[in-house]
Design an enzyme around this catalytic site. Sequence first.
Site, PDB file in Angstrom:
ATOM      1  N   GLU A 178      25.590  -6.888  84.056  1.00 36.81           N
ATOM      2  CA  GLU A 178      24.776  -5.668  84.127  1.00 36.81           C
ATOM      3  C   GLU A 178      23.342  -5.909  83.637  1.00 36.81           C
ATOM      4  O   GLU A 178      23.058  -5.760  82.456  1.00 36.81           O
ATOM      5  CB  GLU A 178      25.424  -4.544  83.295  1.00 36.81           C
ATOM      6  CG  GLU A 178      24.641  -3.236  83.368  1.00 36.81           C
ATOM      7  CD  GLU A 178      25.240  -2.101  82.538  1.00 36.81           C
ATOM      8  OE1 GLU A 178      26.131  -2.360  81.706  1.00 36.81           O
ATOM      9  OE2 GLU A 178      24.797  -0.961  82.711  1.00 36.81           O
ATOM     10  N   LYS A 220      26.518  -5.086  88.266  1.00 36.94           N
ATOM     11  CA  LYS A 220      26.283  -3.671  87.920  1.00 36.94           C
ATOM     12  C   LYS A 220      24.779  -3.466  87.742  1.00 36.94           C
ATOM     13  O   LYS A 220      24.253  -3.628  86.648  1.00 36.94           O
ATOM     14  CB  LYS A 220      27.060  -3.328  86.645  1.00 36.94           C
ATOM     15  CG  LYS A 220      26.803  -1.915  86.128  1.00 36.94           C
ATOM     16  CD  LYS A 220      27.871  -1.492  85.135  1.00 36.94           C
ATOM     17  CE  LYS A 220      27.498  -0.159  84.489  1.00 36.94           C
ATOM     18  NZ  LYS A 220      28.617   0.467  83.783  1.00 36.94           N
TER      19      LYS A 220
HETATM   20  P1  13P Z   1      25.035   4.968  82.555  1.00 34.47           P
HETATM   21  O1  13P Z   1      25.763   5.224  83.856  1.00 34.47           O
HETATM   22  O2  13P Z   1      25.000   6.154  81.659  1.00 34.47           O
HETATM   23  O3  13P Z   1      23.712   4.318  82.772  1.00 34.47           O
HETATM   24  O4  13P Z   1      25.896   3.919  81.771  1.00 34.47           O
HETATM   25  C1  13P Z   1      26.333   2.799  82.421  1.00 34.47           C
HETATM   26  C2  13P Z   1      26.651   1.764  81.437  1.00 34.47           C
HETATM   27  O5  13P Z   1      27.741   1.274  81.412  1.00 34.47           O
HETATM   28  C3  13P Z   1      25.613   1.329  80.490  1.00 34.47           C
HETATM   29  O6  13P Z   1      25.946   0.101  79.966  1.00 34.47           O
END
Ligand code: 13P
Length: 346
Positions: A178, A220
């Site tokens: 991510e 992600k």
């Molecule tokens: P949000 O969808 O609130 O951005 O959170 C996603 C997430 O896993 C942040 O690490």
Amino acid sequence: MNTSLLIETARAPVADNKGLLAMDESSDTCNQRFATAGITQTVEMRRAYRELLLTAPGLGEHISGVILVDETLQQAKADGTAFIDVAHDAGLLVGIKVDTGAKALAARPGEKVTEGLDGLRERLQAYFAMGARFAKSRGVIAIDGARLPTAACIAVNAPALARYAALCQETGLVPIVEPEVLMDGAHTQQSCQQVTEAVLRSVFDQLSMQGVVLEAMLLKPNMVIAGLSCATQNTAAEVADATVQCLLRVVPAAVPGIAFLSGGQSGEQASGRLNAMHVRHGKASQPSALPWPLSFSFARALQHPALNMWAGNDANRAAAQQALLHRARCNSAALKGEYSAAMESA
Ligand code: 13P
């Protein structure tokens, strides 16, 4: 490493028009959200809230799995059933957030580097033994005009994400990688696109260099969106086009799936933009231009209405669960290009 099993596991979270529920806020972040909603900030309230989410009836119809945080993974329902068993009984895959947070990057004011690599192999082995099958680590990149991000910020975060991913695969866990370009600021959509592209390019260079099996991971990313305080905000179609263009340029087709974070978008915005991607480029357009399934791994855009509805009062529990299920349904519909604003009033 059992590569074929990992590859199979990596496909599951983004299959069947489902996505992930990220409920892996650190205690500090969860407490901040509780404070805003007027909820007492205690371990027991966090446990009760996570129980509410995990026991929403029929959650598995539209949600493939949940990302938990260590505290939640160790907790149980009020009746003593371990949360990991609750999730499995509901047909949900279990993932675990393993980074220990984004900390201030020395010599680079306003930027952060994600920590959590020390001792990670042993932690991953313990999580695997408990039944987790995927993990998540998040790097954050801020934009500030021409000042940020610095090359240093990308140069420390991308290799850290790749080190984490390689360790996950060694342990039998599918890494969710991510790299989040933040929405805070007044930057344009074009600036978000340039930075997102540069960050993803660097992340995939590092993943390849460090031997990560691309077929056995999930990405992600953020959507390509103008900063929250930018005067020009884009339509859902513009967000969809810029996001898909950016991803097509840099994400190898070998990656089995992409599950967006919501990043501070409202639930309706996130669903609408995800829907536009599928209508304009994905399954709902013929033929699909996308080599990977696009799905969701939202925290706020799935949880916020439920959190506000609950407000710490168990009398609101069922209504809060319905609010969560509604957002899950909307996002699943978006994956088929079947979401519309009319669903919000239905
Ligand atoms: P949000 O969808 O609130 O951005 O959170 C996603 C997430 O896993 C942040 O690490």
